[in-house]
Design an enzyme around this catalytic site. Structure first.
Site, mmCIF file in Angstrom:
data_model
loop_
_atom_site.group_PDB
_atom_site.id
_atom_site.type_symbol
_atom_site.label_atom_id
_atom_site.label_comp_id
_atom_site.label_asym_id
_atom_site.label_seq_id
_atom_site.Cartn_x
_atom_site.Cartn_y
_atom_site.Cartn_z
ATOM 1 N N TYR A 77 40.467 54.435 28.348
ATOM 2 C CA TYR A 77 40.465 53.030 28.772
ATOM 3 C C TYR A 77 41.019 52.122 27.679
ATOM 4 C CZ TYR A 77 38.843 48.394 30.074
ATOM 5 O OH TYR A 77 38.795 47.046 30.364
ATOM 6 N N ASP B 101 43.271 43.824 46.456
ATOM 7 C CA ASP B 101 42.315 44.786 45.928
ATOM 8 C C ASP B 101 42.558 46.122 46.632
ATOM 9 O OD1 ASP B 101 39.655 44.003 44.098
ATOM 10 O OD2 ASP B 101 39.507 45.956 45.076
ATOM 11 N N ASP C 162 46.665 50.354 46.624
ATOM 12 C CA ASP C 162 46.411 51.099 45.392
ATOM 13 C C ASP C 162 47.538 50.720 44.453
ATOM 14 O OD1 ASP C 162 46.337 52.936 43.323
ATOM 15 O OD2 ASP C 162 46.111 54.698 44.611
ATOM 16 N N LYS D 85 44.610 50.026 27.712
ATOM 17 C CA LYS D 85 44.676 48.573 27.559
ATOM 18 C C LYS D 85 45.503 48.188 26.331
ATOM 19 C CE LYS D 85 42.384 47.207 31.170
ATOM 20 N NZ LYS D 85 43.046 46.392 32.217
ATOM 21 N N ASN E 145 45.295 42.227 36.961
ATOM 22 C CA ASN E 145 43.891 42.322 36.563
ATOM 23 C C ASN E 145 43.241 43.642 36.963
ATOM 24 O OD1 ASN E 145 41.058 41.187 35.951
ATOM 25 N ND2 ASN E 145 40.933 41.626 38.139
#
Length: 249
Positions: free
Chosen positions: A152, A34, A60, A156, A87
């Site tokens: 966004y 993360d 990052d 995706k 993810n």
């Protein structure tokens, strides 16, 4: 080799954490990555408490140097990487006319460049093993579009098409690449932001979902784990919708 090694990004909480725990349940050693390594402690501790192997990693995902450093740390701990779950992602609810170039670039850097960098860095391990699984977490908004979420949803969408192209390029090496576009999954940072912003009553939202319940992170994790099995080696380049039937293909 008695176990395989996975790297799961955005795994401090939500879908990423669920995927990491589910893979560990199947005997996979997991790198829990993360942006803030400290936030991964809860996921790592849960895996270890259940008898699994896990290590916390911080990076990052949009920057190659920290990604490479995290992957080197994972290899040192558990060996070559065979499974990658992309993810990590960021969202946005800005009306199109108010978007800045900086915000657009940030979303694409994390959501698109991130999977590119991570996949490129672990690909040599998978090719050497003649076996690999890449699971990209996209979004149902890539299939339907979404108001005030143009960067966004389009980013995706790029993940979906990147998945198809990677599957064709990597297939000869025994590597499968698939994507899961979640829909209405509760218990994630993104779902909570959506609920707070749009104030849609749960009973109204449920009417749009044929199975009449909200998704849970484990719903995505179970599909992810299935795609990572030996037995699913003939499944590649696919969009596996886990959304309760809200989006059908």
């Amino acid at each position: 080799m008695t176990y395989r090694v996975a790297l799961v990004t955005g795994a401090a909480a939500g879908i990423g954490a669920a995927c990491a725990k589910r893979l560990a349940k199947d005997g996979v050693a997991v790198g829990v990555l993360d942006l803030d390594e400290a936030r991964c402690a809860e996921t790592v501790e849960a895996i270890q408490a259940a008898g699994g192997k896990a290590i916390a990693l911080g990076a990052d995902v949009s920057q190659r140097a920290p990604v490479k450093a995290a992957i080197d740390k994972l290899r040192e701990a558990f060996g070559p990487i065979h499974i990658l779950v992309n993810n990590a992602g960021v969202t946005d609810f800005t009306p199109f006319e108010e978007l800045t170039e900086e915000r657009w670039d940030l979303i694409y850097a994390v959501n698109v460049r991130g999977p590119f960098l991570l996949t490129q860095e672990v690909l040599p391990d998978m090719k050497a093993a003649k076996w690999g699984r890449v699971v990209n977490i996209s979004s149902s908004s890539a299939q339907t579009g979404a108001i005030n979420m143009i960067p966004y949803s389009s980013s995706k969408g790029a993940v979906v098409t990147m998945t198809r192209s990677m599957a064709q390029e990597f297939g000869p090496y025994g590597i499968t690449v698939n994507n899961i576009p979640p829909g209405s999954v509760m218990g994630t940072i993104m779902s909570e932001a959506n609920r707070d912003r749009f104030q849609i009553p749960t009973e109204v939202l449920l009417q749009t979902i044929p199975v009449r319940r909200m998704g849970e992170p484990n719903d995505i994790a179970n599909a992810c784990a299935w795609l990572c099995l030996d037995e699913t080696g003939y499944v590649t380049g696919q969009t596996i919708g886990v959304n309760g039937g809200r989006v059908v293909t």
